[in-house]
Enzyme design. Structure first.
Site, PDB file in Angstrom:
ATOM      1  N   ALA A  66      47.547  -2.011 126.075  1.00 18.75           N
ATOM      2  CA  ALA A  66      47.636  -0.861 125.174  1.00 18.75           C
ATOM      3  C   ALA A  66      48.948  -0.101 125.370  1.00 18.75           C
ATOM      4  N   GLU A  79      36.093 -20.123 136.678  1.00 16.92           N
ATOM      5  CA  GLU A  79      37.519 -20.039 136.338  1.00 16.92           C
ATOM      6  C   GLU A  79      38.117 -21.445 136.426  1.00 16.92           C
ATOM      7  N   ARG A 100      42.802 -13.772 124.541  1.00 20.48           N
ATOM      8  CA  ARG A 100      42.725 -13.232 123.178  1.00 20.48           C
ATOM      9  C   ARG A 100      43.820 -13.849 122.318  1.00 20.48           C
ATOM     10  N   HIS A 119      50.246  14.822 152.006  1.00 22.87           N
ATOM     11  CA  HIS A 119      49.387  14.204 153.012  1.00 22.87           C
ATOM     12  C   HIS A 119      48.038  14.914 153.028  1.00 22.87           C
ATOM     13  N   CYS A 145      41.340  -1.032 121.793  1.00 22.80           N
ATOM     14  CA  CYS A 145      41.430  -0.269 123.042  1.00 22.80           C
ATOM     15  C   CYS A 145      40.387   0.847 123.098  1.00 22.80           C
ATOM     16  N   ALA A 188      44.255  -5.024 104.876  1.00 22.60           N
ATOM     17  CA  ALA A 188      45.567  -5.205 104.248  1.00 22.60           C
ATOM     18  C   ALA A 188      46.028  -6.648 104.351  1.00 22.60           C
ATOM     19  N   GLY A 208      35.904 -17.370 132.698  1.00 26.76           N
ATOM     20  CA  GLY A 208      37.245 -16.788 132.682  1.00 26.76           C
ATOM     21  C   GLY A 208      37.349 -15.696 133.726  1.00 26.76           C
ATOM     22  N   GLY A 209      38.201 -15.915 134.727  1.00 26.29           N
ATOM     23  CA  GLY A 209      38.379 -14.929 135.801  1.00 26.29           C
ATOM     24  C   GLY A 209      39.659 -14.151 135.616  1.00 26.29           C
ATOM     25  N   LYS A 238      36.091   0.900 130.786  1.00 29.00           N
ATOM     26  CA  LYS A 238      36.272   1.796 131.935  1.00 29.00           C
ATOM     27  C   LYS A 238      35.076   2.731 132.111  1.00 29.00           C
TER      28      LYS A 238
HETATM   29  P1  FAD Z   1      44.420  -3.407 118.481  1.00 29.93           P
HETATM   30  O1  FAD Z   1      44.001  -2.365 119.420  1.00 29.93           O
HETATM   31  O2  FAD Z   1      43.724  -4.714 118.474  1.00 29.93           O
HETATM   32  O3  FAD Z   1      44.327  -2.759 117.029  1.00 29.93           O
HETATM   33  C1  FAD Z   1      44.541  -3.497 115.881  1.00 29.93           C
HETATM   34  C2  FAD Z   1      43.829  -2.802 114.746  1.00 29.93           C
HETATM   35  O4  FAD Z   1      44.206  -3.449 113.534  1.00 29.93           O
HETATM   36  C3  FAD Z   1      42.312  -2.910 114.818  1.00 29.93           C
HETATM   37  O5  FAD Z   1      41.754  -1.614 114.746  1.00 29.93           O
HETATM   38  C4  FAD Z   1      41.928  -3.762 113.620  1.00 29.93           C
HETATM   39  O6  FAD Z   1      40.708  -3.328 113.034  1.00 29.93           O
HETATM   40  C5  FAD Z   1      43.102  -3.506 112.683  1.00 29.93           C
HETATM   41  N1  FAD Z   1      43.361  -4.604 111.750  1.00 29.93           N
HETATM   42  C6  FAD Z   1      43.531  -5.924 112.039  1.00 29.93           C
HETATM   43  N2  FAD Z   1      43.825  -6.612 110.919  1.00 29.93           N
HETATM   44  C7  FAD Z   1      43.850  -5.713 109.920  1.00 29.93           C
HETATM   45  C8  FAD Z   1      44.107  -5.813 108.523  1.00 29.93           C
HETATM   46  N3  FAD Z   1      44.417  -6.978 107.940  1.00 29.93           N
HETATM   47  N4  FAD Z   1      44.055  -4.678 107.773  1.00 29.93           N
HETATM   48  C9  FAD Z   1      43.739  -3.487 108.335  1.00 29.93           C
HETATM   49  N5  FAD Z   1      43.493  -3.335 109.639  1.00 29.93           N
HETATM   50  C10 FAD Z   1      43.553  -4.430 110.429  1.00 29.93           C
HETATM   51  N6  FAD Z   1      44.656  -2.807 127.758  1.00 29.93           N
HETATM   52  C11 FAD Z   1      45.117  -1.909 128.649  1.00 29.93           C
HETATM   53  O7  FAD Z   1      46.311  -1.576 128.617  1.00 29.93           O
HETATM   54  N7  FAD Z   1      44.298  -1.364 129.605  1.00 29.93           N
HETATM   55  C12 FAD Z   1      42.993  -1.688 129.674  1.00 29.93           C
HETATM   56  O8  FAD Z   1      42.272  -1.177 130.545  1.00 29.93           O
HETATM   57  C13 FAD Z   1      42.482  -2.627 128.743  1.00 29.93           C
HETATM   58  N8  FAD Z   1      41.182  -2.970 128.777  1.00 29.93           N
HETATM   59  C14 FAD Z   1      40.696  -3.826 127.835  1.00 29.93           C
HETATM   60  C15 FAD Z   1      39.351  -4.163 127.887  1.00 29.93           C
HETATM   61  C16 FAD Z   1      38.823  -5.026 126.956  1.00 29.93           C
HETATM   62  C17 FAD Z   1      37.348  -5.384 127.004  1.00 29.93           C
HETATM   63  C18 FAD Z   1      39.651  -5.569 125.937  1.00 29.93           C
HETATM   64  C19 FAD Z   1      39.088  -6.484 124.885  1.00 29.93           C
HETATM   65  C20 FAD Z   1      40.993  -5.248 125.883  1.00 29.93           C
HETATM   66  C21 FAD Z   1      41.535  -4.375 126.843  1.00 29.93           C
HETATM   67  N9  FAD Z   1      42.879  -4.038 126.845  1.00 29.93           N
HETATM   68  C22 FAD Z   1      43.358  -3.160 127.771  1.00 29.93           C
HETATM   69  C23 FAD Z   1      43.815  -4.607 125.863  1.00 29.93           C
HETATM   70  C24 FAD Z   1      44.093  -3.581 124.738  1.00 29.93           C
HETATM   71  O9  FAD Z   1      42.869  -3.209 124.145  1.00 29.93           O
HETATM   72  C25 FAD Z   1      45.025  -4.186 123.695  1.00 29.93           C
HETATM   73  O10 FAD Z   1      46.185  -4.694 124.329  1.00 29.93           O
HETATM   74  C26 FAD Z   1      45.444  -3.131 122.693  1.00 29.93           C
HETATM   75  O11 FAD Z   1      44.312  -2.602 122.023  1.00 29.93           O
HETATM   76  C27 FAD Z   1      46.400  -3.722 121.666  1.00 29.93           C
HETATM   77  O12 FAD Z   1      46.774  -2.735 120.761  1.00 29.93           O
HETATM   78  P2  FAD Z   1      47.220  -3.122 119.275  1.00 29.93           P
HETATM   79  O13 FAD Z   1      47.547  -1.826 118.614  1.00 29.93           O
HETATM   80  O14 FAD Z   1      48.251  -4.183 119.314  1.00 29.93           O
HETATM   81  O15 FAD Z   1      45.965  -3.786 118.593  1.00 29.93           O
HETATM   82  P1  NAD Z   2      43.063 -13.308 130.512  1.00 27.39           P
HETATM   83  O1  NAD Z   2      44.177 -14.068 129.932  1.00 27.39           O
HETATM   84  O2  NAD Z   2      43.353 -12.119 131.335  1.00 27.39           O
HETATM   85  O3  NAD Z   2      42.163 -14.268 131.411  1.00 27.39           O
HETATM   86  C1  NAD Z   2      41.579 -15.422 130.906  1.00 27.39           C
HETATM   87  C2  NAD Z   2      41.154 -16.270 132.085  1.00 27.39           C
HETATM   88  O4  NAD Z   2      40.331 -17.312 131.597  1.00 27.39           O
HETATM   89  C3  NAD Z   2      42.318 -16.931 132.826  1.00 27.39           C
HETATM   90  O5  NAD Z   2      42.152 -16.725 134.200  1.00 27.39           O
HETATM   91  C4  NAD Z   2      42.203 -18.391 132.421  1.00 27.39           C
HETATM   92  O6  NAD Z   2      42.682 -19.256 133.420  1.00 27.39           O
HETATM   93  C5  NAD Z   2      40.712 -18.519 132.223  1.00 27.39           C
HETATM   94  N1  NAD Z   2      40.281 -19.584 131.318  1.00 27.39           N
HETATM   95  C6  NAD Z   2      40.834 -19.960 130.147  1.00 27.39           C
HETATM   96  N2  NAD Z   2      40.110 -20.942 129.579  1.00 27.39           N
HETATM   97  C7  NAD Z   2      39.065 -21.192 130.399  1.00 27.39           C
HETATM   98  C8  NAD Z   2      37.958 -22.079 130.364  1.00 27.39           C
HETATM   99  N3  NAD Z   2      37.775 -22.928 129.352  1.00 27.39           N
HETATM  100  N4  NAD Z   2      37.090 -22.074 131.395  1.00 27.39           N
HETATM  101  C9  NAD Z   2      37.263 -21.216 132.436  1.00 27.39           C
HETATM  102  N5  NAD Z   2      38.288 -20.350 132.525  1.00 27.39           N
HETATM  103  C10 NAD Z   2      39.172 -20.325 131.516  1.00 27.39           C
HETATM  104  O7  NAD Z   2      42.127 -12.951 129.263  1.00 27.39           O
HETATM  105  P2  NAD Z   2      40.902 -11.934 129.119  1.00 27.39           P
HETATM  106  O8  NAD Z   2      40.305 -11.620 130.434  1.00 27.39           O
HETATM  107  O9  NAD Z   2      40.060 -12.500 128.031  1.00 27.39           O
HETATM  108  O10 NAD Z   2      41.602 -10.633 128.579  1.00 27.39           O
HETATM  109  C11 NAD Z   2      42.409 -10.683 127.399  1.00 27.39           C
HETATM  110  C12 NAD Z   2      43.553  -9.739 127.538  1.00 27.39           C
HETATM  111  O11 NAD Z   2      43.115  -8.393 127.375  1.00 27.39           O
HETATM  112  C13 NAD Z   2      44.207  -9.751 128.916  1.00 27.39           C
HETATM  113  O12 NAD Z   2      45.155 -10.782 129.040  1.00 27.39           O
HETATM  114  C14 NAD Z   2      44.856  -8.416 128.980  1.00 27.39           C
HETATM  115  O13 NAD Z   2      46.097  -8.495 128.340  1.00 27.39           O
HETATM  116  C15 NAD Z   2      43.918  -7.539 128.167  1.00 27.39           C
HETATM  117  N6  NAD Z   2      43.061  -6.738 129.076  1.00 27.39           N
HETATM  118  C16 NAD Z   2      43.677  -5.848 129.911  1.00 27.39           C
HETATM  119  C17 NAD Z   2      42.924  -5.098 130.774  1.00 27.39           C
HETATM  120  C18 NAD Z   2      43.622  -4.113 131.672  1.00 27.39           C
HETATM  121  O14 NAD Z   2      44.780  -3.810 131.417  1.00 27.39           O
HETATM  122  N7  NAD Z   2      42.966  -3.600 132.706  1.00 27.39           N
HETATM  123  C19 NAD Z   2      41.550  -5.246 130.828  1.00 27.39           C
HETATM  124  C20 NAD Z   2      40.949  -6.169 129.972  1.00 27.39           C
HETATM  125  C21 NAD Z   2      41.723  -6.911 129.098  1.00 27.39           C
END
Ligand code: FAD
Ligand code: NAD
Length: 459
Positions: free
Chosen positions: A317, A205, A269, A441, A47, A116, A182-183, A56
């Site tokens: 997150a 998509e 993911r 307002h 995150c 770990a 992926g949309g 963001k």
């Molecule tokens: P993570 O944040 O994935 O943290 C897991 C941690 O564990 C990592 O730091 C990793 O290094 C560590 N780890 C893994 N395995 C081990 C191990 N064996 N030993 C030690 N450490 C380890 N969510 C939102 O709510 N709003 C958003 O706007 C949003 N935007 C996103 C944009 C993108 C591009 C992406 C990829 C994700 C986004 N998400 C968003 C999703 C959000 O990032 C995740 O849902 C969130 O980070 C999950 O939290 P977590 O604590 O489960 O895991």
């Molecule tokens: P996603 O699950 O949101 O979207 C994946 C998209 O890819 C779907 O629409 C699916 O139909 C499409 N898809 C799957 N296989 C495909 C293929 N072979 N060809 C074309 N399209 C295909 O996944 P993401 O966008 O990778 O994001 C992962 C996760 O991270 C999200 O589900 C969300 O939980 C989190 N995230 C959250 C935010 C936020 O909260 N604003 C922002 C970014 C990511």
């Protein structure tokens, strides 16, 4: 084994320092436990380091540039210098990172840099970044190892043109033509940002609409704006590979090449559950890599909890952090359950989309009688001052309980406005409660008030 390793006895081990793990560590420490947090990368997890926050920052930068271009027209500045932007982004990430590290330190959490792996029902081995391995025996563990991008075999990650979200957010030069596969959340957010920065963007998509997990009502305003931004969307389309002509896609019997210099793969993911020694702790992940937990987030029959992207539910997150509080209290023997009435889902697209609670479809499936009211954004004076009318507020009411059970918002700042809806849903507010509350307002939040008023008028 000739010689057994004698493990250090520790109280609580948290594996993973993302929004799930670091929040769990802070909560457990606050509850008087001695906590060791193990993180292989940087605290803040996906995150803070490569996800929510960096994306963001890019969206914000791109939106400001777009606004400037709209106003200044032909005298718009050249495309954003991504090299410089990387410095701007990293400074913000580093500052927030330092904040998390400081919070953990002042709470007395022992942070270990290393990878770990569970080696038994109460044991963990940590390959320390410093080089050696440390063995520990814990009373309780909280697993919060998060997730990683899904890859597509037809788009090998070693092709320099193929990016995942982490690589896209690390670019130092703007792509000229980007195809996003992926949309979903990431695809739509980053497609919009890169288009606003000046890249020619297409989205491929496989489903019949983008954001297929969101209520169908949000599709029309989003599609309109994507068109305005010049983003080409290919629906019901499968990707077959990448060659010299570009990305090869198939829709029915038609094969087409989309020219590009970069492809962003954003097709979901997968939980990081396959390399953490679950089998040694007698825990099995399901076929999607998710770990099954009870309402208190504890894995049945173990002293181990699991939270965040590792467990079922949206990979968000705020869901991970909310589960962290429950898991920390559960390992302290408190009777707790993670049962929110609404987890807000927000897409930072243009316009922003935010949903909470039930939809008409989910309520119908649960046998709940509902009535919905929609107020278009064109009715909002504040939206007019912001120069937009694209979007709406939709209120869903359980007619039997006379309670708000769902809200969908499309428009500027929907990500902020959804908080009021979540409170209303959690508190089972009635439309009359909302209508009798005084709303400032001119604001966009008045949409919720107006929807409640219209609901009452039509009773
Ligand atoms: P993570 O944040 O994935 O943290 C897991 C941690 O564990 C990592 O730091 C990793 O290094 C560590 N780890 C893994 N395995 C081990 C191990 N064996 N030993 C030690 N450490 C380890 N969510 C939102 O709510 N709003 C958003 O706007 C949003 N935007 C996103 C944009 C993108 C591009 C992406 C990829 C994700 C986004 N998400 C968003 C999703 C959000 O990032 C995740 O849902 C969130 O980070 C999950 O939290 P977590 O604590 O489960 O895991
Ligand atoms: P996603 O699950 O949101 O979207 C994946 C998209 O890819 C779907 O629409 C699916 O139909 C499409 N898809 C799957 N296989 C495909 C293929 N072979 N060809 C074309 N399209 C295909 O996944 P993401 O966008 O990778 O994001 C992962 C996760 O991270 C999200 O589900 C969300 O939980 C989190 N995230 C959250 C935010 C936020 O909260 N604003 C922002 C970014 C990511």
């Amino acid at each position: 084994m000739v010689m057994g390793e004698v493990p250090d006895a520790v109280d609580v081990v948290v594996i993973g320092g993302g929004p799930g793990g670091y929040e769990a560590a802070l909560h457990a420490a606050q509850l008087g436990r001695q906590v060791t947090l193990i993180e292989r990368g940087r605290v803040g997890g996906v995150c803070l380091n490569v996800g929510c926050i960096p994306s963001k920052i890019l969206i914000e930068t791109a939106t400001r540039r777009q606004l400037y271009r709209d106003i200044a027209g032909a005298s718009a500045p050249p495309a954003e210098d991504l090299q410089r932007w990387q410095g701007h982004k990293q400074a913000i990430v580093d500052r927030l990172n330092g904040g998390v590290a400081a919070q953990l330190k002042s709470a007395g959490v022992d942070v270990l840099a290393g990878q770990a792996r569970l080696t038994g029902r109460n044991r963990v081995a940590v390959a320390l970044a410093a080089g050696h391995t440390r063995f520990m025996e814990f009373r309780h563990a909280i697993l919060a190892t998060g997730s990683r991008p899904v890859t597509l075999p037809c788009l090998p990650a070693d092709d320099p043109r193929v990016l995942d979200s982490t690589a896209a957010l690390a670019l130092t030069a703007l792509p000229q033509r980007l195809v996003v596969v992926g949309g979903g959340y990431i695809g739509i957010e980053l497609a919009t940002a890169f288009a606003k920065l000046g890249t020619a963007v297409s989205v491929v998509e496989m489903q019949a609409r983008v954001l297929p997990e969101m209520p169908a009502s949000v599709a029309a305003p989003l599609a309109k704006r994507l068109r305005e931004l010049g983003i080409e969307v290919y629906l019901n389309t499968a990707v077959e590979g990448l060659d010299a002509e570009g990305l090869r896609c198939r829709r029915g019997d038609t094969v087409q090449h989309l020219p590009c210099d970069r492809v962003l793969v954003a097709v979901g993911r997968r939980p990081n559950s396959d390399d953490i020694g679950l089998e040694s702790a007698m825990i099995q992940a399901d076929k999607n890599g998710r770990i099954a937990v009870g309402p208190n987030r504890i894995v049945a029959g173990t002293a181990i909890a699991a939270i965040g992207d590792l467990t079922a539910g949206p990979m968000l997150a705020h869901k991970a952090s909310a589960e962290a509080a429950v898991a920390a209290r559960a390992i302290c023997g408190q009777r707790v359950a993670f049962e929110p009435a609404a987890i807000p889902l927000v897409v930072f697209s243009d316009p922003e989309i935010a949903c909470a609670g039930a939809t008409e479809e989910s309520a119908a499936a649960d046998g709940i009688a509902t009535r919905a009211v929609t107020v278009p954004l064109s009715a909002s004076g504040r939206a007019a001052t912001l120069g937009t009318a694209l979007g709406f507020t939709r209120l869903l009411v359980d007619t039997e309980r006379d309670a708000v059970i769902g809200v969908q918002l499309v428009g500027p700042h929907a990500s902020e406005l959804i908080a009021a809806a979540v409170v209303a849903i959690e508190m089972a507010a009635s439309p009359a409660d909302l209508a009798a509350t005084v709303w400032a307002h001119p604001t966009l939040s008045e949409g919720l008030h107006e929807a409640a008023r219209r609901y009452l008028e039509r009773q």
